[in-house]
Scaffold this motif. Structure first.
Motif, PDB file in Angstrom:
ATOM      1  N   VAL A 122      41.782 -40.542 -54.040  1.00  0.00           N
ATOM      2  CA  VAL A 122      40.608 -40.096 -53.285  1.00  0.00           C
ATOM      3  C   VAL A 122      40.937 -40.089 -51.801  1.00  0.00           C
ATOM      4  O   VAL A 122      41.899 -40.716 -51.360  1.00  0.00           O
ATOM      5  N   THR A 123      40.174 -39.364 -51.055  1.00  0.00           N
ATOM      6  CA  THR A 123      40.327 -39.379 -49.608  1.00  0.00           C
ATOM      7  C   THR A 123      38.937 -39.409 -48.986  1.00  0.00           C
ATOM      8  O   THR A 123      37.938 -39.381 -49.690  1.00  0.00           O
ATOM      9  N   THR A 124      38.873 -39.463 -47.683  1.00  0.00           N
ATOM     10  CA  THR A 124      37.573 -39.567 -47.037  1.00  0.00           C
ATOM     11  C   THR A 124      37.327 -38.375 -46.126  1.00  0.00           C
ATOM     12  O   THR A 124      38.245 -37.663 -45.730  1.00  0.00           O
ATOM     13  N   PHE A 125      36.086 -38.180 -45.797  1.00  0.00           N
ATOM     14  CA  PHE A 125      35.711 -37.100 -44.886  1.00  0.00           C
ATOM     15  C   PHE A 125      36.456 -37.268 -43.567  1.00  0.00           C
ATOM     16  O   PHE A 125      36.950 -36.302 -42.990  1.00  0.00           O
ATOM     17  N   GLY A 126      36.520 -38.521 -43.127  1.00  0.00           N
ATOM     18  CA  GLY A 126      37.182 -38.792 -41.858  1.00  0.00           C
ATOM     19  C   GLY A 126      38.670 -38.503 -41.902  1.00  0.00           C
ATOM     20  O   GLY A 126      39.250 -38.007 -40.938  1.00  0.00           O
ATOM     21  N   ASP A 127      39.291 -38.798 -43.028  1.00  0.00           N
ATOM     22  CA  ASP A 127      40.722 -38.540 -43.166  1.00  0.00           C
ATOM     23  C   ASP A 127      41.006 -37.043 -43.172  1.00  0.00           C
ATOM     24  O   ASP A 127      41.992 -36.581 -42.602  1.00  0.00           O
ATOM     25  N   VAL A 128      40.135 -36.302 -43.817  1.00  0.00           N
ATOM     26  CA  VAL A 128      40.295 -34.846 -43.824  1.00  0.00           C
ATOM     27  C   VAL A 128      40.161 -34.309 -42.404  1.00  0.00           C
ATOM     28  O   VAL A 128      40.970 -33.492 -41.947  1.00  0.00           O
ATOM     29  N   ALA A 129      39.165 -34.821 -41.716  1.00  0.00           N
ATOM     30  CA  ALA A 129      38.953 -34.388 -40.327  1.00  0.00           C
ATOM     31  C   ALA A 129      40.160 -34.733 -39.462  1.00  0.00           C
ATOM     32  O   ALA A 129      40.641 -33.921 -38.672  1.00  0.00           O
ATOM     33  N   ALA A 130      40.667 -35.946 -39.660  1.00  0.00           N
ATOM     34  CA  ALA A 130      41.821 -36.393 -38.874  1.00  0.00           C
ATOM     35  C   ALA A 130      43.032 -35.519 -39.151  1.00  0.00           C
ATOM     36  O   ALA A 130      43.833 -35.225 -38.261  1.00  0.00           O
ATOM     37  N   ARG A 131      43.142 -35.103 -40.366  1.00  0.00           N
ATOM     38  CA  ARG A 131      44.259 -34.268 -40.747  1.00  0.00           C
ATOM     39  C   ARG A 131      44.170 -32.893 -40.087  1.00  0.00           C
ATOM     40  O   ARG A 131      45.164 -32.200 -39.911  1.00  0.00           O
ATOM     41  N   LEU A 132      42.971 -32.520 -39.729  1.00  0.00           N
ATOM     42  CA  LEU A 132      42.774 -31.262 -39.011  1.00  0.00           C
ATOM     43  C   LEU A 132      42.851 -31.486 -37.506  1.00  0.00           C
ATOM     44  O   LEU A 132      42.661 -30.561 -36.733  1.00  0.00           O
ATOM     45  N   GLY A 133      43.094 -32.738 -37.116  1.00  0.00           N
ATOM     46  CA  GLY A 133      43.198 -33.034 -35.697  1.00  0.00           C
ATOM     47  C   GLY A 133      41.864 -33.304 -35.029  1.00  0.00           C
ATOM     48  O   GLY A 133      41.764 -33.315 -33.821  1.00  0.00           O
TER      49      GLY A 133
END
Length: 131
Positions: A42-53
Motif C-alpha cells: 500500500v502507499t499513501t496520498f502523501g507519498d504519491v504527492a511526494a513522488r510527484l514532487g
DNA sequence: CGGCTGACGACCT
DNA sequence: GAGGTCGCCAGCC
C-alpha cells in the motif's frame, strides 16, 4: 530561530514542500504513480504527492482518485490509504467495503477500525524496497 | 467563464 | 489522543 516560526500566515517550504504548479494532466500523473504500486503493498496520498514532487498536494491526490473514471480500471486506487494507514472514509463516513475486500484479496488485512494491519511494513515509500 | 466539488497532511493547542 | 487551522489544485458543470 527556526524556519517553523518564520511566518505563520505565509508558506513554509520545509513543511509543505516546494510551491509548484503541476498544470494540466495532474490526474494522469497521479494515476501513473498509483499504477506502479505492486500488489500486496500500500502507499499513501502523501507519498504519491511526494513522488510527484509536491508534498503539499496530498489532498489533490485524493481528489484525483475520487475523480477516477470507471474506464481506468487499471489503476489500483484501493492500494492508496492515508498517512495513518487508514482507509479514507467516503461520503457516507465509512471506509469503502470494496476497498477492504480488494486489499484482502491481495493478502492485505484491514482491522475493524479501518486500519491496514502491519501498515508500516506494507507501506511503499518513495524510495523503499520490500523487506 | 465563475463557482463548486472533492479519497489529505502536518502542526498547534 | 482529539479537535481545529491552514495550505494544496485540477476537473466538471
Amino acid at each position: 530561530m527556526t524556519v517553523a516560526m518564520a511566518n505563520r500566515s505565509g508558506y513554509d517550504p520545509r513543511r509543505h514542500g516546494p510551491r509548484r504548479i503541476i498544470g494540466p494532466g495532474f490526474h494522469a500523473k497521479v494515476y501513473e504513480v498509483v499504477v506502479s504500486v505492486p500488489p500486496g503493498r500500500v502507499t499513501t496520498f502523501g507519498d504519491v504527492a511526494a513522488r510527484l514532487g509536491l508534498r503539499s498536494a496530498a489532498r489533490q491526490v485524493g481528489y484525483a482518485l475520487a475523480a477516477l473514471p470507471p474506464e481506468r480500471d487499471d489503476v489500483p486506487w484501493y492500494r492508496v490509504v492515508n498517512a495513518r494507514g487508514m482507509l479514507s472514509p467516503r461520503a457516507d463516513g465509512q471506509p469503502s467495503a470494496e476497498q477492504r475486500q480488494l486489499l484482502a484479496s491481495e493478502g492485505v488485512d484491514v482491522d475493524e477500525r479501518g486500519r491496514v494491519v502491519d501498515f508500516a511494513s506494507l507501506r511503499l515509500r518513495r524510495d523503499d524496497a520490500p523487506p
